[in-house]
Scaffold this motif. Structure first.
Motif, mmCIF file in Angstrom:
data_model
loop_
_atom_site.group_PDB
_atom_site.id
_atom_site.type_symbol
_atom_site.label_atom_id
_atom_site.label_comp_id
_atom_site.label_asym_id
_atom_site.label_seq_id
_atom_site.Cartn_x
_atom_site.Cartn_y
_atom_site.Cartn_z
ATOM 1 N N VAL A 36 -17.547 64.417 49.957
ATOM 2 C CA VAL A 36 -16.965 63.706 50.261
ATOM 3 C C VAL A 36 -14.861 63.703 50.365
ATOM 4 O O VAL A 36 -14.480 64.269 50.974
ATOM 5 N N ALA A 37 -15.044 64.415 48.598
ATOM 6 C CA ALA A 37 -13.652 63.967 48.545
ATOM 7 C C ALA A 37 -13.025 65.409 48.622
ATOM 8 O O ALA A 37 -12.203 65.638 48.685
ATOM 9 N N LYS A 38 -14.150 66.351 48.501
ATOM 10 C CA LYS A 38 -13.732 67.683 49.040
ATOM 11 C C LYS A 38 -13.541 68.171 49.854
ATOM 12 O O LYS A 38 -12.429 68.112 50.330
ATOM 13 N N LYS A 39 -13.875 67.862 50.943
ATOM 14 C CA LYS A 39 -13.641 68.471 52.001
ATOM 15 C C LYS A 39 -12.715 67.128 52.843
ATOM 16 O O LYS A 39 -11.686 67.480 53.798
ATOM 17 N N MET A 40 -11.996 65.840 52.477
ATOM 18 C CA MET A 40 -10.892 64.797 51.840
ATOM 19 C C MET A 40 -9.640 65.753 51.493
ATOM 20 O O MET A 40 -8.938 66.087 53.507
ATOM 21 N N LEU A 41 -10.026 66.490 50.722
ATOM 22 C CA LEU A 41 -8.828 67.182 50.010
ATOM 23 C C LEU A 41 -8.491 68.370 50.878
ATOM 24 O O LEU A 41 -7.515 68.895 51.114
ATOM 25 N N ASP A 42 -9.652 68.962 50.709
ATOM 26 C CA ASP A 42 -9.751 70.446 51.979
ATOM 27 C C ASP A 42 -8.702 69.656 53.061
ATOM 28 O O ASP A 42 -7.805 71.005 53.578
ATOM 29 N N ASN A 43 -9.304 69.407 54.172
ATOM 30 C CA ASN A 43 -8.482 68.852 55.390
ATOM 31 C C ASN A 43 -6.652 68.378 54.919
ATOM 32 O O ASN A 43 -6.495 68.892 55.583
ATOM 33 N N PHE A 44 -6.777 67.479 54.047
ATOM 34 C CA PHE A 44 -5.270 67.337 53.778
ATOM 35 C C PHE A 44 -4.410 68.629 53.716
ATOM 36 O O PHE A 44 -3.320 68.868 54.446
ATOM 37 N N ARG A 45 -5.534 69.370 52.538
ATOM 38 C CA ARG A 45 -4.720 70.797 52.227
ATOM 39 C C ARG A 45 -4.263 71.429 53.678
ATOM 40 O O ARG A 45 -2.473 72.327 53.594
ATOM 41 N N LEU A 47 -3.840 70.865 56.586
ATOM 42 C CA LEU A 47 -3.068 71.008 57.575
ATOM 43 C C LEU A 47 -1.433 70.485 57.194
ATOM 44 O O LEU A 47 -0.555 71.048 57.792
ATOM 45 N N GLN A 48 -1.410 70.324 55.844
ATOM 46 C CA GLN A 48 -0.128 70.490 54.698
ATOM 47 C C GLN A 48 -0.103 71.883 55.651
ATOM 48 O O GLN A 48 1.484 72.773 55.254
ATOM 49 N N MET A 49 -0.184 73.236 54.480
ATOM 50 C CA MET A 49 -0.261 73.748 54.922
ATOM 51 C C MET A 49 -0.162 75.112 56.383
ATOM 52 O O MET A 49 1.044 75.667 56.107
ATOM 53 N N GLN A 50 -0.680 74.327 57.205
ATOM 54 C CA GLN A 50 -0.257 74.299 58.774
ATOM 55 C C GLN A 50 1.211 74.213 59.537
ATOM 56 O O GLN A 50 1.800 74.885 59.668
ATOM 57 N N GLN A 55 6.955 75.673 59.796
ATOM 58 C CA GLN A 55 8.311 75.322 59.024
ATOM 59 C C GLN A 55 8.850 76.554 58.903
ATOM 60 O O GLN A 55 10.154 76.562 58.980
ATOM 61 N N MET A 56 7.919 77.358 57.961
ATOM 62 C CA MET A 56 8.696 78.508 58.006
ATOM 63 C C MET A 56 9.046 79.349 58.781
ATOM 64 O O MET A 56 9.707 80.030 58.319
ATOM 65 N N ASN A 57 8.283 79.176 60.041
ATOM 66 C CA ASN A 57 8.145 80.225 61.171
ATOM 67 C C ASN A 57 9.424 79.561 62.198
ATOM 68 O O ASN A 57 10.206 79.876 63.013
ATOM 69 N N GLY A 58 9.794 78.654 61.627
ATOM 70 C CA GLY A 58 11.716 77.556 62.325
ATOM 71 C C GLY A 58 10.410 77.098 63.690
ATOM 72 O O GLY A 58 11.135 77.371 64.418
ATOM 73 N N GLU A 59 9.449 77.222 63.697
ATOM 74 C CA GLU A 59 8.803 76.394 64.435
ATOM 75 C C GLU A 59 8.535 74.001 64.089
ATOM 76 O O GLU A 59 8.925 74.247 63.620
ATOM 77 N N GLN A 60 9.153 74.343 65.684
ATOM 78 C CA GLN A 60 9.126 72.663 65.611
ATOM 79 C C GLN A 60 8.283 71.623 65.101
ATOM 80 O O GLN A 60 7.229 72.279 65.402
ATOM 81 N N GLU A 64 3.619 64.039 66.665
ATOM 82 C CA GLU A 64 2.186 64.255 66.759
ATOM 83 C C GLU A 64 1.303 64.745 65.032
ATOM 84 O O GLU A 64 0.905 64.454 64.596
ATOM 85 N N GLU A 65 2.187 65.974 65.630
ATOM 86 C CA GLU A 65 1.360 66.701 64.284
ATOM 87 C C GLU A 65 1.426 65.626 62.355
ATOM 88 O O GLU A 65 1.570 65.369 61.183
ATOM 89 N N VAL A 66 3.276 65.279 63.089
ATOM 90 C CA VAL A 66 4.101 64.321 61.519
ATOM 91 C C VAL A 66 2.826 63.095 61.277
ATOM 92 O O VAL A 66 2.538 62.663 60.560
ATOM 93 N N GLN A 67 2.313 62.966 62.517
ATOM 94 C CA GLN A 67 1.657 61.305 62.752
ATOM 95 C C GLN A 67 0.154 61.915 61.727
ATOM 96 O O GLN A 67 -0.372 61.002 61.347
ATOM 97 N N GLN A 68 -0.663 62.646 61.809
ATOM 98 C CA GLN A 68 -2.461 63.316 61.936
ATOM 99 C C GLN A 68 -1.069 63.577 60.247
ATOM 100 O O GLN A 68 -2.360 63.245 59.823
#
Length: 117
Positions: A36-45, A47-50, A55-60, A64-68
Motif C-alpha cells: 500500500v505504501a509503495k503504491k501510494m508513494l509511486d503514484n505521488f512521485r 504525478l510529481q514527475m509528470q 514545466q520543463m517543456n514550458g507547458e502550463q 485540476e492537475e494542481v488540485q490532484q
C-alpha cells in the motif's frame, strides 16, 4: 598529492556508511515491503514527475492537475513511514548540497574573483 577522484570515492564510502544513509535505506526497504505504501508513494512521485516534465517543456499546469497533486500529497502525508522517508530524503539532500558547496568552493572563488573586481 592526493587525487580528487580518490577522495571522492572515500567520500562516497563515508556517505554509504553514515547513519543518515542507513536510516534512509531502511525506510526505503520498509516502504518497498509495504504494498500500500509503495503504491501510494509511486503514484505521488509519478504525478510529481509528470508535472515537472510539463514545466520543463514550458507547458502550463492546469488547476485540476494542481488540485490532484495536492490531494496526492494529503494522502501520503497520512502515512507515517512515507513522511519519515521524505524527511530523511530532505536531510540527505541538504547534506549532499552542503558537501557540493564545500567541494565547489575553489571554483566559486576562482570565477567569483572577476565579478568582485
Amino acid at each position: 598529492m592526493a587525487n580528487p577522484m580518490d577522495k571522492a570515492q572515500e567520500l562516497q564510502q563515508e556517505l554509504r556508511n553514515s547513519e543518515e544513509f542507513a536510516q534512509l535505506k531502511q525506510l526505503h526497504e520498509d516502504i518497498n515491503n509495504d504494498e500500500v505504501a509503495k503504491k501510494m508513494l509511486d503514484n505521488f512521485r509519478g504525478l510529481q514527475m509528470q508535472l515537472q516534465q510539463k514545466q520543463m517543456n514550458g507547458e502550463q499546469i492546469s488547476e485540476e492537475e494542481v488540485q490532484q497533486a495536492q490531494q496526492q500529497f494529503e494522502v501520503v502525508q497520512q502515512h507515517e513511514q512515507i513522511m519519515k522517508l521524505m524527511e530523511e530524503e530532505q536531510k540527505m539532500s541538504q547534506m549532499v548540497s552542503e558537501i557540493n558547496k564545500v567541494v565547489t568552493q575553489p571554483l566559486e572563488e576562482l570565477y567569483g574573483e572577476g565579478e568582485q573586481e
